[in-house]
Design an enzyme around this catalytic site. Structure first.
Site, PDB file in Angstrom:
ATOM      1  N   LYS A   1     -11.686  -3.718  -3.515  1.00 33.08           N
ATOM      2  CA  LYS A   1     -12.420  -2.560  -4.045  1.00 33.08           C
ATOM      3  C   LYS A   1     -11.688  -1.267  -4.385  1.00 33.08           C
ATOM      4  CE  LYS A   1     -12.450  -2.684   1.237  1.00 33.08           C
ATOM      5  NZ  LYS A   1     -13.524  -2.881   2.288  1.00 33.08           N
TER       6      LYS A   1
ATOM      7  N   LYS B   1      -5.796 -10.110  -6.495  1.00 28.79           N
ATOM      8  CA  LYS B   1      -6.880 -10.230  -5.196  1.00 28.79           C
ATOM      9  C   LYS B   1      -7.545  -9.231  -6.040  1.00 28.79           C
ATOM     10  CE  LYS B   1      -6.586  -7.585  -1.512  1.00 28.79           C
ATOM     11  NZ  LYS B   1      -6.644  -7.904  -0.035  1.00 28.79           N
TER      12      LYS B   1
ATOM     13  N   LYS C   1       0.782  -1.061   0.131  1.00 30.94           N
ATOM     14  CA  LYS C   1       0.108  -0.036  -0.078  1.00 30.94           C
ATOM     15  C   LYS C   1       0.845   1.125  -0.012  1.00 30.94           C
ATOM     16  CE  LYS C   1      -4.815  -1.412   1.602  1.00 30.94           C
ATOM     17  NZ  LYS C   1      -5.921  -1.157   3.037  1.00 30.94           N
TER      18      LYS C   1
END
Ligand code: TYM
Length: 343
Positions: free
Chosen positions: A209, A206, A123
């Site tokens: 969202k 993966k 991230k």
């Protein structure tokens, strides 16, 4: 680990899990987490489920969108079968104990442990100097979410495994540092065909969202046409489906669609392949689309209905937060006592 530190020996069987209201609910959240949450609610556990809004703000969230997404997530939980009369359902920021215990755990967890977290590395990316301090400390707050309830079992998708190992490390270090057996060593519950739902566009990524491509994921709010179209366009390979699981080796997209089918149909992958082995994707995809519509359309319809009454959702979350606080507050108080705070 000593036997005394094994989970559950002295603790009530209690489930805690959370989902970030940082976007809409995806099929990954549903199959990897919510479906299991609903099952555990009906089993022999006390169940506590949380919309982790404090986690969501570790990356920028527009305030109005965050409010809407939190309520929509609550609606998603309820529409999927979480019953507020059986489970405690609330949003994290209403129970201050999470952040309070999170601070204590920031002082237990080590920098090196956090730096090893793959989700932090993914991230924060190359620009880690510009990531928020909260994003770095994220797993420590997650440990607090779980341990402020002395939760013993945590159902999650595969991507949360490392964070749950860290939660165990924090519990063990706290117990060792203070010479107590206070925090349980939590059991991750990572089970079923849906623990790793992948992107429809790339079987190595993966389903998420935060993926910029909406075609990569199935949103729980997608209507039947959108759902069918996304499945029709999902990436596949040219071969027919195998009849046995070994035949999915090296075929990530095929494996993903079969897993999704198995998760939605509540079947094992073996059983699905016995039924669909030999079929081309042009035959299989319409079956999958029909199944997805049959399973998901009632949920999205119910979510839309619930979203029409925000006041009711807010009231439910208040009640849930009170019930959560009643468990968390004495555990935090005892923690303060253990670490030497004058109270
Ligand atoms: P989050 O919000 O990213 O995802 C919520 C849950 O959905 C699962 N999940 C998936 N499972 C299978 N396939 C996928 N593609 C997929 N995408 C998401 C996640 O594994 C998760 O179970 N850090 C957590 C939230 C959290 C939490 C907690 C969880 C905060 N505190 C305490 C458990 C206990 C997260 O970001 O999940």
């Amino acid at each position: 680990m000593s036997d005394a530190l094994q989970p559950n020996a002295a603790f009530k069987k209690r489930v805690f899990s959370g989902i970030q209201p940082s976007g809409g609910l995806t099929l990954g959240n549903y199959l990897g987490a919510i479906k299991r949450f609903v099952q555990m609610q009906e089993e022999d556990y006390e169940t506590i489920y949380c919309m982790v809004d404090l986690h969501a703000i570790t990356v920028w969230q527009d305030p109005a969108a965050l409010r809407r997404q939190t309520r929509e997530l609550a609606a998603g939980f309820i529409a999927s079968g979480i019953d507020p009369a059986k489970s405690i359902l609330f949003n994290q920021s209403q129970v201050a104990e999470h952040a309070q215990l999170g601070w204590i755990f920031n002082c237990v967890a080590r920098m090196g442990w956090m730096q090893r977290m793959t989700q932090w590395k993914d991230k924060a990316g190359k620009n880690s100097q510009n990531a928020s301090l909260g994003l770095f400390a994220y797993p420590s707050l997650m440990a607090a979410d779980i341990l402020t309830y002395h939760a013993t079992h945590v159902p999650v998708g595969e991507d949360q495994k490392q964070h749950l190992e860290l939660t165990r490390d924090i519990a063990i270090k706290f117990n060792n540092d203070y010479g107590v057996e206070f925090f349980p060593v939590t059991e991750p519950v990572i089970e079923g065909a849906g623990t790793r739902v992948m992107s429809l566009r790339d079987g190595s990524k993966k389903m998420s969202k935060s993926d910029p491509s909406d075609a990569s994921r199935i949103n729980m709010t997608d209507d039947a046409d959108t759902l069918a179209k996304k499945i029709r366009k999902a990436k596949t390979d040219p071969d027919a489906l195998p009849s046995e699981i070994d035949g999915l080796e090296g075929r990530p997209e095929a494996r993903n669609l079969v897993n999704i089918y198995a998760g939605l149909a509540d079947m094992s992958v073996d059983a699905v392949l016995r039924d669909v082995g030999g079929k081309a994707f042009s035959e299989f995809k319409p079956l999958l689309a029909d199944l997805a519509v049959a399973k998901l359309a009632p949920i999205s319809g119910e979510m839309a209905r619930l979203m029409q009454n925000e006041a009711e959702i807010d009231a439910l979350l208040h009640t849930g937060a009170e019930a959560a606080r009643a468990i968390a507050a004495p555990i935090l108080e005892k923690t303060y006592e253990i670490i030497g705070m004058v109270r």
